[in-house]
Scaffold this motif. Sequence first.
Motif, PDB file in Angstrom:
ATOM      1  N   ASN A 140       0.642  -1.198   0.105  1.00  0.00           N
ATOM      2  CA  ASN A 140      -0.120   0.023   0.057  1.00  0.00           C
ATOM      3  C   ASN A 140       0.773   1.280  -0.303  1.00  0.00           C
ATOM      4  O   ASN A 140       0.485   2.149  -0.479  1.00  0.00           O
ATOM      5  CB  ASN A 140      -0.852   0.086   1.312  1.00  0.00           C
ATOM      6  N   THR A 163       1.417   3.135  -3.459  1.00  0.00           N
ATOM      7  CA  THR A 163       0.473   4.103  -4.062  1.00  0.00           C
ATOM      8  C   THR A 163       0.819   5.460  -3.199  1.00  0.00           C
ATOM      9  O   THR A 163       0.590   6.532  -3.822  1.00  0.00           O
ATOM     10  CB  THR A 163      -0.782   3.528  -3.704  1.00  0.00           C
ATOM     11  N   GLU A 164       0.891   5.417  -1.910  1.00  0.00           N
ATOM     12  CA  GLU A 164       1.081   6.422  -1.013  1.00  0.00           C
ATOM     13  C   GLU A 164       2.207   7.459  -1.468  1.00  0.00           C
ATOM     14  O   GLU A 164       2.206   8.509  -1.412  1.00  0.00           O
ATOM     15  CB  GLU A 164       1.060   6.057   0.453  1.00  0.00           C
ATOM     16  N   ALA A 203       3.643   7.308  -4.311  1.00  0.00           N
ATOM     17  CA  ALA A 203       3.464   7.937  -5.643  1.00  0.00           C
ATOM     18  C   ALA A 203       2.486   9.029  -5.507  1.00  0.00           C
ATOM     19  O   ALA A 203       2.997  10.229  -6.154  1.00  0.00           O
ATOM     20  CB  ALA A 203       2.698   6.905  -6.589  1.00  0.00           C
ATOM     21  N   LYS A 204       1.604   9.205  -4.740  1.00  0.00           N
ATOM     22  CA  LYS A 204       0.807  10.157  -4.435  1.00  0.00           C
ATOM     23  C   LYS A 204       1.610  11.330  -3.731  1.00  0.00           C
ATOM     24  O   LYS A 204       1.527  12.491  -4.425  1.00  0.00           O
ATOM     25  CB  LYS A 204      -0.429   9.901  -3.476  1.00  0.00           C
ATOM     26  N   ALA A 207       3.905   2.545 -10.789  1.00  0.00           N
ATOM     27  CA  ALA A 207       2.578   3.286 -10.083  1.00  0.00           C
ATOM     28  C   ALA A 207       2.453   4.795 -10.559  1.00  0.00           C
ATOM     29  O   ALA A 207       1.352   5.472 -10.432  1.00  0.00           O
ATOM     30  CB  ALA A 207       2.986   3.430  -8.261  1.00  0.00           C
ATOM     31  N   ILE A 220      -3.530   9.946 -12.907  1.00  0.00           N
ATOM     32  CA  ILE A 220      -2.031  10.338 -12.305  1.00  0.00           C
ATOM     33  C   ILE A 220      -1.513  11.354 -13.129  1.00  0.00           C
ATOM     34  O   ILE A 220      -1.520  11.485 -14.226  1.00  0.00           O
ATOM     35  CB  ILE A 220      -1.032   8.792 -12.790  1.00  0.00           C
TER      36      ILE A 220
END
Lengths: 575, 168
Positions: free
Chosen positions: A193, A196-197, A199-200, A333, A341
Amino acid sequence: MKLSGSEIIIECLKKEGVEYIFGYPGGAVLHIYDALFANKKIKHILVRHEQGATHAADGYARACGKPGIVLVTSGPGITNCVTGLATAHMDSIPMIVISGQVSRAYVGSDAFQEADATGITRPVTKHNFLVDTRESIPEVFKKAFMIATTGRPGPVLIDVPKDLTDPKIKIPFEYPKKIKLRSYKPIKSDNKNKITEAAKLICDASKPMIYTGGGVILGKAHNQLKTLVKKLKFPITNTLMGLGGYPGSDENFLGMLGMHGTYEANMAMHECDVLLAIGARFDDRVTGDTTKFCPSAKIIHIDVDPSSISKIIEVDLSLVGQTSKVLNDLNKAIDLKKKNIKVNKIKKWWNQINKWRQKKCLNYKKSNKIIKPQLVIEKLYELTKGDAYITSDVGQHQMWAAQYYKFDKPNRWINSGGLGTMGFGLPAAMGVQFAHPKSSVICITGEASILMCIQELSTCLQYRLPLKIVNLNNRYMGMVRQWQEFFYEGRYAMSYMDALPDFAKLASSFGHEGITIEKPDDLEPMMKSALSKKDKLVFIDVITDQAENVYPMIQSGKGHHEMHLSPTGSDTELA
Amino acid sequence: MEEKRHILSLLVENEFGSLSRIAGLFSARGYNIHCLNVAPTNDESISRMTLVTFCNEQKIQKLMRLLEKLVDVVNVKDLTGETHIEREMLLMKIKCNKKQRNELKRLTDIFRARIIDVSDTTYTIELTGVAEKILAFINSLGNIKIIEMVRSGTLGISRGAESLQSKG
């Protein structure tokens, strides 16, 4: 197949694909040397001091990624390896040191040339073994190679009592194909998880910064890193150990950071709002005062070693794993083709960075009377087209090499970053030359450092190693002198190198060619001619400015934004 | 950050140098060892170590990661974070003349200690309990002279079905 302990050791090394052993014989390893003599596959390189063997093996490993192998005798043989082991340990370099030990019956009796090798080397190895039975040799070697080369790599010592290598006692030999160590978990990753975090966080940054270290090179993640940086168009800086992990001549590259890093790299660190640290360990020479480190940044840390996470700086998000693997996942990602994105526009941030760049912090005062050390590196970069393997020793010359030679490829910049071992450069260059016999290998050194392992010039002749040694000779321990000028009111205690040898003559007495360059006008032509001699070692002694200092500089206790810039550059004030 | 007492339980390879590696890590990284106990387990290839150290939350996290990194460490757990049982054993030889015998017998009974050896002038006492109980007993001796004493250091184990596994 029945073999003696000595023959088993050689067979184990063959199974591991070993090409070279750097070593020095002695009583406790004579059986092993006898078995080595009979083999045709593995070449033994005879050094002139065991420290040289460890640095050579280390240089070999850094240049080609395979573990470096060392073979030394008991007692002084292994104690002389301690500095080399510590050097490799600090920089996470895979290395296997095989040391002889007195026979088991004599262990603990203060026998001739006995030293507690495993005890002495415990803090400076990733792991070490004292072999206690002949039968366990293959298993120990298999484990040693696995431990040295996996996870966060490092040096492993195998101490072998002499009686176990007795040529008369033979036992069946089989090398284990696989080995499992229940207590050794080289890579523990649980990032699902978190990717994704991360990447954000990265996509939403308005003032992002990427800071990468030796872990990118050791983890062979340079291609993945390039993909990421090119995609995001983010600024990137490298640590001293990370140089070459990202192309040094690329426009996104801000130069090295830290104590002698560039103005733009350090300022960008100070101002950034998201910091992506990859395979770097927040060393004190990088962070400066930790309380002032990246004050407004969310920090993401990618590293193979869980114990590196939040060791010095508390991070917001950690991704543990092989750098190449984690970067692959991150690249996936951050797929810009996907609608959801989107990477934040960072034009303003680049404008700010370009303003910092205009300080031109690496400018220095040119001279036509005296050779400036920075000029030597710049010329060397031009003449080698940036494509040489460069090793260095420790001090001012090391910093200038890191600042002015732009490394576009990994594994080209080979220096003792963590331990800061003077004497590393020449033997390391030997190892590099063995790894890449056809490439140009240059040791950038100073007159103080080079004298710490100068005996290896003899090894260079024996194996006809066509190294080029560029000696920035300012007749001072330059970095010590610089600190004494800044912090001790110019009291130059013991930093002046009196009674120096004539290096050109010294080199020629070792059977090499030696030249001395004293005038700026001679620098380029003489260096060019020396570098063109592909079949011999040339010692290029360059007499440089005694008073030159390394800038920029962050004094200890200061933050990234509190650099001292060169008084002869564009700005004389504290930034 | 506040310093707390942590009881660490470790399973380590029963190999030459394991103890030295762990003790070396503590000294090299600047951690204290308050007490330490090492002994074999039901699996002869593994020793179990119980170690008490005092440090803050941040430092204990780092220490756990460093211990996990050691090649000889099979598993490590901070028992302080969960419900656990801890015990320590005390063996103590004290001066005891005939007049003091009754009083000492009463005292050992109160603490559920046992007198395990007697001589003309001494008693040797065995006591098991948590560290506080051991200390309370020692303090209650008042003027009685302690000739020598030895403590096992804390031993710990999780409550319930939880256990420290030798994975792999």
